[in-house]
Design an enzyme around this catalytic site. Structure first.
Site, mmCIF file in Angstrom:
data_model
loop_
_atom_site.group_PDB
_atom_site.id
_atom_site.type_symbol
_atom_site.label_atom_id
_atom_site.label_comp_id
_atom_site.label_asym_id
_atom_site.label_seq_id
_atom_site.Cartn_x
_atom_site.Cartn_y
_atom_site.Cartn_z
ATOM 1 N N ASN A 72 -0.842 -74.284 -5.584
ATOM 2 C CA ASN A 72 0.181 -75.258 -5.205
ATOM 3 C C ASN A 72 -0.416 -76.640 -5.438
ATOM 4 O O ASN A 72 -1.398 -76.987 -4.787
ATOM 5 C CB ASN A 72 0.536 -75.058 -3.718
ATOM 6 C CG ASN A 72 1.355 -76.205 -3.150
ATOM 7 O OD1 ASN A 72 2.071 -76.877 -3.887
ATOM 8 N ND2 ASN A 72 1.250 -76.442 -1.857
ATOM 9 N N HIS A 82 32.039 -105.826 -2.403
ATOM 10 C CA HIS A 82 31.203 -106.424 -3.456
ATOM 11 C C HIS A 82 31.003 -105.460 -4.626
ATOM 12 O O HIS A 82 30.065 -105.617 -5.402
ATOM 13 C CB HIS A 82 29.858 -106.849 -2.868
ATOM 14 C CG HIS A 82 30.002 -107.886 -1.798
ATOM 15 N ND1 HIS A 82 30.317 -109.195 -2.063
ATOM 16 C CD2 HIS A 82 29.934 -107.788 -0.447
ATOM 17 C CE1 HIS A 82 30.411 -109.868 -0.925
ATOM 18 N NE2 HIS A 82 30.177 -109.020 0.067
ATOM 19 N N LYS A 104 11.359 -78.127 0.155
ATOM 20 C CA LYS A 104 11.292 -78.712 1.490
ATOM 21 C C LYS A 104 10.125 -79.684 1.628
ATOM 22 O O LYS A 104 10.211 -80.681 2.315
ATOM 23 C CB LYS A 104 11.141 -77.558 2.492
ATOM 24 C CG LYS A 104 11.175 -77.974 3.933
ATOM 25 C CD LYS A 104 12.594 -78.175 4.383
ATOM 26 C CE LYS A 104 12.691 -78.753 5.767
ATOM 27 N NZ LYS A 104 13.908 -79.541 5.915
HETATM 28 C C1 F6R Z 1 16.780 -84.355 2.683
HETATM 29 C C2 F6R Z 1 15.386 -84.011 2.762
HETATM 30 C C3 F6R Z 1 14.405 -84.863 2.043
HETATM 31 C C4 F6R Z 1 13.206 -85.141 2.956
HETATM 32 C C5 F6R Z 1 12.113 -85.891 2.178
HETATM 33 C C6 F6R Z 1 10.956 -86.274 3.072
HETATM 34 O O1 F6R Z 1 17.569 -83.495 3.433
HETATM 35 O O2 F6R Z 1 15.027 -83.056 3.400
HETATM 36 O O3 F6R Z 1 14.978 -86.034 1.594
HETATM 37 O O4 F6R Z 1 13.644 -85.888 4.046
HETATM 38 O O5 F6R Z 1 11.655 -85.088 1.137
HETATM 39 O O6 F6R Z 1 10.341 -85.158 3.617
HETATM 40 P P1 F6R Z 1 9.397 -85.268 4.872
HETATM 41 O O7 F6R Z 1 10.213 -85.719 6.022
HETATM 42 O O8 F6R Z 1 8.872 -83.868 5.068
HETATM 43 O O9 F6R Z 1 8.322 -86.247 4.520
#
Ligand code: F6R
Length: 615
Positions: free
Chosen positions: A101, A511, A610
């Site tokens: 990863n 705007h 995620k």
């Molecule tokens: C939208 C979403 C992403 C995260 C972004 C930041 O629903 O999940 O926009 O908010 O990738 O992720 P974190 O909060 O884990 O830094």
């Protein structure tokens, strides 16, 4: 991004690795693969697509026996998501197999070198280069796998969490981490390795989290030895006792994780303030703030860095901090901040907001701010995550695991933590009166109940979703505290239903965006009583006179907007600065229902992951 999982012990590895991959699928789902050692040889299967596709393929393809295995679910970086580019990857001899990863940035130069030495490559990946580099070190230097991994990693530039297995030494898996998370689950005579603890939570509560720059050789019947990759020095492993339970990472009767997580918000918010907000004593306790009160309260400026939904929470916090604690705030996309030459001083406090605590750009922004002398404060959900460890102090959100890729409860709990922090600072600085402070605490305690009330509009929202599910575009408008909510509503819609949506401050509509409005255009307007109500009503009138379709989120009992709007969704009344905690709920449900009606994969929208651990 990408999820990695491995097992070595006395059980069948296959079901553990496969289930682990399903739990890690939120980290990427372009392809999936598994390699198992059946006591004689390595068997591998991999495919473009999801873990479910891999499972189907496995049933016909390979025997699934054996007590050692590794698996991978991929969010593609190098090479298109196809079977060949999927992980695991063999070395040229077929002895070594790797899952990875991260990104090896100098893979091209390393590949050219290896090619000169006769190595061939089947895939376009940086990972296949790394496994052959490790093989080359074993051959050239006649060292064991652990040492070879170390030597090879010292030649790389980039980020990784890797697990490597050598079929000639089948009693060990070598793991290493730099920039991507890696946990080792320690059971009775068995070990698990994974991007987070979810794949092994039903087997053990004991986990070691590798720090950046560390590696470990995980051997049957032996203790885990951790070393620094750079200088080989031994590190004392710290055993975490996990609080996670299985129920938290399963759907619990809901059709999707996203829906479950939307409905979890009343509890998630009370879990976030429980133990911190002592209403009767008129106190807020937050160790991360208490221990650094002078530094934080006397900051010349707060700089909030975050991405995506967390950035939207940062925008809400900007209003709250300035309003309640009178501290100037700037909110920055972490990815822009880190590539500028920002003016930061020792008097600044940088607040990093991140659900996963692993977002690469946010992490880099903190490092940059710390280098320049700022104090770094983290607001993370995942306990023990990289950002929570990198920051000088912090406060967790206690939302529980968020598995749906679209962030929901993370957003509202981030706002909760930041509100508590603002109130605490306001009280310390005397910028909020005792009575207002007390009123806030009491009102905050009522928020979970009010969210439950807001959730009761689900059926109505489902009907609205049906009416607008085929709209190609959608506009979201809000003012003040609800401007970031409009941005968040638009993000939710586009990421899970793939409908183009834009969020705007309501007054900005004239705007430019007003040109888009015709009878086809649904416009979601947040028009709560507290918060520039009259101005928003004027904006609604402007939309109506251009025949736009108005879906208004209003305060319970509002009759004025009901007269104008095509649909109204009510939320209970609260203090203006707490309205985002309520107005967000119908917007989450609206995008959820539209996506379901369109048959989209709500929990795993295309192209997303995620945890964004690449830059
Ligand atoms: C939208 C979403 C992403 C995260 C972004 C930041 O629903 O999940 O926009 O908010 O990738 O992720 P974190 O909060 O884990 O830094």
């Amino acid at each position: 991004m990408c999820g990695i999982v491995g097992y070595i012990g006395h059980r069948e590895a296959y079901p553990i690795v496969l289930k682990g991959l399903q739990r890690l699928e939120y980290r990427g789902y372009d392809s999936a693969g598994i390699a198992l050692y059946d006591g004689k040889d390595l068997k591998m299967s991999k495919t473009k697509g999801k873990v479910a596709d891999l499972k189907k393929r496995l049933e016909n393809e390979i025997s699934t026996n054996g007590t050692v295995g590794i698996g991978h679910t991929r969010w593609a970086t190098h090479g298109e998501p196809n079977d060949v580019n999927s992980h695991p990857h063999y070395s040229n001899s077929g002895d070594l197999v790797i899952i990875h990863n991260g990104i090896i940035e100098n893979y091209d130069a390393l590949k050219k070198e290896l090619k000169k030495r006769g190595y061939t490559f089947k895939s376009e990946t940086d990972t296949e280069v790394l496994v052959n580099l490790i093989e080359d070190v074993i051959k050239k230097e006649d060292v064991k796998l652990g040492k070879a991994v170390q030597i090879a990693l010292n030649q790389t530039v980039g980020a990784y969490a890797i697990a490597v297995f050598n079929k000639k030494k089948p009693d060990e898996i070598v793991v290493a981490r730099l920039g991507s998370p890696l946990a080792i689950g320690v059971g009775e005579d068995e070990f698990f390795v994974a991007s987070d603890a979810s794949p092994f939570i039903e087997f053990t509560n004991n986990a070691i989290y590798l720090e950046d720059g560390e590696m470990a050789v995980v051997r049957r019947h032996k203790e885990v030895k951790i070393r620094k990759i750079k200088d080989d020095s031994l590190v004392d492993p710290y055993m975490h006792e996990l609080q996670l339970n299985l129920e938290q990472i399963e759907k619990g009767g809901y059709e999707h994780f996203m829906l479950k997580e939307i409905h979890e918000q009343p509890n998630a918010i009370s879990d976030t303030y429980r133990g911190r907000m002592l209403v009767e004593k008129g106190l807020i306790r937050m160790a991360g703030v208490d221990d650094n009160m002078e530094r934080i309260a006397n900051a010349k400026r707060f700089i909030i860095v975050a991405c995506g939904t967390s950035w939207h929470a940062g925008l809400v916090a900007e209003y709250i901090f300035e309003d309640i604690a009178r501290i100037p705030v700037e909110v920055e996309y972490a990815s822009e901040f880190r590539y500028r030459n920002p003016v930061i001083s020792e008097n600044d406090v940088v607040i990093a907001i991140s659900q996963s605590g692993e977002t690469a750009d946010t992490m880099a922004a903190i490092k940059l701010a710390k280098e320049k002398g700022a104090f770094a404060f983290g607001v993370c959900n995942v306990v023990g995550s990289s950002i929570s460890r990198e920051t000088n102090a912090g406060a967790y959100t206690h939302a529980g695991p968020e598995i749906g890729v679209a962030s929901t409860k993370a957003f509202t709990t981030q706002i909760t933590v930041l509100t508590l922090m603002a109130l605490k600072l306001g009280k310390f600085k005397g910028t909020i009166s005792n009575s207002d402070f007390q009123f806030y605490l009491q009102e905050m305690e009522r928020i979970p109940g009010k969210i439950k009330k807001a959730l009761e509009s689900d059926e109505l929202i489902q009907k609205i979703a049906f009416t607008y599910k085929d709209a190609p575009n959608c506009l979201y408008l809000g003012r003040g505290y609800n401007f970031p909510v409009a941005l968040e509503g638009a993000l939710k819609l586009k990421e899970i239903s793939y409908i183009h949506a834009e969020g705007y401050p309501a007054a900005e509509m004239k705007h430019g965006p007003i040109a888009l409005i015709d009878e086809q255009m649904p416009v979601v307007v947040i028009a709560t009583k507290k918060g520039h109500y009259e101005k928003v009503v004027s904006n609604i009138q402007e939309i109506k006179s251009r025949k736009g379709k108005i879906i208004a989120v209003v305060t319970e009992g509002d009759e004025e907007v009901r007269e104008l709007a095509d649909h109204v969704i009510e939320v209970p009344e609260t203090i203006e600065s707490l309205t985002p905690l309520l107005t967000t709920i119908p917007l989450q449900l609206l995008s959820y229902h539209i996506a379901v009606l369109l048959g989209k994969n709500v929990d795993q929208p295309r192209n997303l992951a995620k945890s964004v651990t690449v830059e």
